[in-house]
Scaffold this motif. Sequence first.
Motif: not given
Length: 601
Positions: A4, A7, A556, A558-563, A566, A583
């Motif tokens: 991640s 990315k 937050t 949309d493309w942030v999936t890892e804690n 956040k 973003d």
Amino acid sequence: MKKSKNKLIYKVLASVLAIALVVTVIPMTYTKALAEGTVENIAGQATVEAELDPWFVSNPQAWIGVDKLTDGECDNPKTNGFNVSKVETDQTTPKTITLSYDNKEVYVDKLILHPSMENVVEDKYRGFPEAFHVDVWDGEKWVEAARATGHTNVKDPVEVTINQTGNIIKITTDLLGPAGQEGQYCLRLSEVQVMGEIRGGTLSTPATDNIASKATKIKAEEPTWVNDWMKLPMLTDGKTDVGCFYTSEFTTEQNTPKEIQFNYDKSYKFDRVVLHPAKENGAVLGFPVNLTISIWDGSKWREAANLENMTVKEPYEIQFPSTEGNAICLTATKLGAANDTQYALMLAEAEIYGNETTTKLDPPSEDIAASASEIKAEVPGWVGDTMKPPVLTDGNKDNFYTSEFETNPETGKVIQFNYSQSYKFDRVVLHPAKENGKVVGFPTEYTISVWDGSKWAPVAYGQKDKVAADAREIKFIPTEGNAICLTATKLGETAEAGKYALMMAEVEIYGTPTGKTLGTPMDMEPPAPPDDPTPEDPDEPAKENVAPKAVIKAETPDWVTENWMKYPMLVDGNKKDGFYTSDFAKKQNTTKVIQFNYERS
């Protein structure tokens, strides 16, 4: 975690890389060799749109027309046909040539633009653009693929590297070429070659329908003094040159925000806006200098475009990535001149382009101030009805509410709006009270709080705020509640020397109903004036970091999936591993918010 982070790194790199432009003038003898390389000229498979000089429309000539741009005849400039636009006296008048491949995906390696010879004996060429840029529609948005300048006295073909996939190519002039007569300019080319290949993919096309007139509601400030030909319907009547236009109120403050909002009962994928300037006696009036375009996506406003230092164009086209929503808002953050001393937002016409979708979206927030079941505020015994709380929502900015006058400006005052149902509040607009043209009683420090059913939650602050000459819009993270309160902690000056008060002409409160039932709001107590400062008590407990005790509100992506990316990372005490990111934005001055709310003071 490493995957991640990679990315994120790639996204940062992509946001700063610029498209390399290669512009080369090539001899005519090389043209055929290029066409026989790994790519071929696919211009003939496109649908071409371009302006043809009206004289030739009325008086057709076999060797002049839009079809000549892609007929493949480019070996001999002395005999080639050509296309020529209308002649202009303003060299900056934009002209376009569009090559469309419907829904077919094509790869464009380069374009080759061929000049047109006007006089064989004198070897004269006319109308080759001195500056131009090339945009490619990639199925979702317009991408600027190339920009070229400095092309004067061009006699050989000009090659422009594109290296872009899409299904529509648009060539737009920034500076037209000489048309022959002094002070006259046009776009004239004998051929446009598209060196590339047709691929198997299918791409969507940009919106082609102007849906401005389909808006169910257009919201904007409408002065009481204007005639019918200066009101909102002029924005969508399809007329741009008859002296009819929309105007906002005039102001002496150029940075006063003014907005026009188009609401729809259906959702659309918006991708561009076209503005036509207002004119009076040939002079442009009130055309915005800085402009933000936002789209309501069903839950929040998304910034689609942010333009600064706009120069007047007729028309002014603004392209942005295709964005789905059911409302679009144009906010002028820096106004154009309405006269020698005042500014306004003035437009002859606004075109909105979008493709209809089937998505059902919640409508944008509306002004619900007048829907309050109760307005609670201090009422001095000496005021008449035109200065009591109901005037805050009567739509008349000539009247105003006032609290009691005080000699201490730090005496707290409140205005509380209670509702019989719950809303998601997202912004407040404050209209200052004025006496003899001068602002009076506008608070210089204030807090806006929302009752969430169990407690008051602060959502916005104004500290050491300058005196507002015009409406002050305060946006905040959408917050659910059934009451909202303005608390002035530092009052504004009144017209009476040494006296201070909370005075306001009008309050707008924006929210969307949630259908929930919340606990009855408590009355907000106005804060008492602060006591004289006393020396710190050495026996007091040491101050502590209270950030971890807060309820944090922040964007937050949309493309942030890892804690570890956040907002809880902001208060985890670990400064090495993990971080928070909002973003990404294309404009450095885009506002981003991190809000810390506390249950106790």
